[in-house]
Design a protein around this motif. Sequence first.
Motif, PDB file in Angstrom:
ATOM      1  N   CYS A  40      -6.375  -1.645  -0.079  1.00 51.71           N
ATOM      2  CA  CYS A  40      -5.465  -0.687   0.692  1.00 51.71           C
ATOM      3  C   CYS A  40      -6.354   0.351   1.372  1.00 51.71           C
ATOM      4  O   CYS A  40      -6.192   1.111   2.406  1.00 51.71           O
ATOM      5  CB  CYS A  40      -4.331  -0.020  -0.066  1.00 51.71           C
ATOM      6  N   ARG A  41      -7.359   0.921   0.565  1.00 51.92           N
ATOM      7  CA  ARG A  41      -8.448   1.868   1.115  1.00 51.92           C
ATOM      8  C   ARG A  41      -8.969   1.524   2.293  1.00 51.92           C
ATOM      9  O   ARG A  41      -9.090   2.175   3.324  1.00 51.92           O
ATOM     10  CB  ARG A  41      -9.320   2.038  -0.052  1.00 51.92           C
ATOM     11  N   CYS A  72       0.840  -1.180  -0.070  1.00 54.14           N
ATOM     12  CA  CYS A  72       0.088   0.156  -0.043  1.00 54.14           C
ATOM     13  C   CYS A  72       0.756   1.306   0.009  1.00 54.14           C
ATOM     14  O   CYS A  72       2.183   1.250   0.370  1.00 54.14           O
ATOM     15  CB  CYS A  72      -0.919   0.041   1.349  1.00 54.14           C
ATOM     16  N   ASP A  73       0.285   2.303  -0.619  1.00 61.31           N
ATOM     17  CA  ASP A  73       0.871   3.518  -0.644  1.00 61.31           C
ATOM     18  C   ASP A  73       1.907   3.572  -1.740  1.00 61.31           C
ATOM     19  O   ASP A  73       2.578   4.365  -1.862  1.00 61.31           O
ATOM     20  CB  ASP A  73       1.774   4.048   0.715  1.00 61.31           C
ATOM     21  N   TRP A  84       3.101  -1.957   8.401  1.00 59.08           N
ATOM     22  CA  TRP A  84       2.147  -0.981   8.070  1.00 59.08           C
ATOM     23  C   TRP A  84       2.937   0.422   8.495  1.00 59.08           C
ATOM     24  O   TRP A  84       2.963   0.681   9.534  1.00 59.08           O
ATOM     25  CB  TRP A  84       0.813  -1.063   8.646  1.00 59.08           C
ATOM     26  N   ARG A  85       3.383   1.217   7.527  1.00 61.22           N
ATOM     27  CA  ARG A  85       4.064   2.359   7.886  1.00 61.22           C
ATOM     28  C   ARG A  85       4.888   2.426   8.897  1.00 61.22           C
ATOM     29  O   ARG A  85       4.780   3.167   9.728  1.00 61.22           O
ATOM     30  CB  ARG A  85       2.690   3.509   8.012  1.00 61.22           C
ATOM     31  N   ARG A 141      -6.442   1.406   5.222  1.00 62.15           N
ATOM     32  CA  ARG A 141      -6.048   3.116   5.526  1.00 62.15           C
ATOM     33  C   ARG A 141      -7.137   3.628   6.469  1.00 62.15           C
ATOM     34  O   ARG A 141      -6.856   4.373   7.249  1.00 62.15           O
ATOM     35  CB  ARG A 141      -6.013   3.766   4.261  1.00 62.15           C
ATOM     36  N   LYS A 182      -6.297   2.583   9.805  1.00 63.62           N
ATOM     37  CA  LYS A 182      -4.915   2.966  10.103  1.00 63.62           C
ATOM     38  C   LYS A 182      -3.823   1.743  10.077  1.00 63.62           C
ATOM     39  O   LYS A 182      -3.158   1.493  11.056  1.00 63.62           O
ATOM     40  CB  LYS A 182      -4.631   3.618  11.432  1.00 63.62           C
ATOM     41  N   GLY A 183      -4.370   0.686   9.165  1.00 66.75           N
ATOM     42  CA  GLY A 183      -3.399  -0.537   8.991  1.00 66.75           C
ATOM     43  C   GLY A 183      -3.855  -1.798   9.922  1.00 66.75           C
ATOM     44  O   GLY A 183      -3.065  -2.710  10.166  1.00 66.75           O
TER      45      GLY A 183
END
Length: 124
Positions: A62-63, A48-49, A97-98, A66, A69-70
Amino acid sequence: MKTLALVVLAGAVVLGNAAPAAASQRSRATLKISVITGESTKSVRLTCDRDGGDHPSPRAACRLLRSVKGDPAKLRNERAMCTKEYLPHRVRVTGVWRGKKVAFTGRFSNGCLMKAAGRAVYTL
């Protein structure tokens, strides 16, 4: 000698600017999603991203991720209309995730409840 120094300096500037561009090309989230039913396991990779991987619907998945927040544990659908058949499904989501480690296992009484909760994320 001055020409060589300028060439080296120009090369350093170009390489210095290339590193952030390469970093921005990488996905900020990489997840392995597995659905386990009895003896059968199906797994896909989702990024994602920079939505992609071999997941069949990376943008939609992924939407949804998101929006929570994962955190796959927050994927829910309390209004699902499913039969009460019992055919257990397990979902395992692991990865990053991020920058945050993700390790989630969910258990569902049947595939309908699993897909209602995870929608595109668990539809492999």
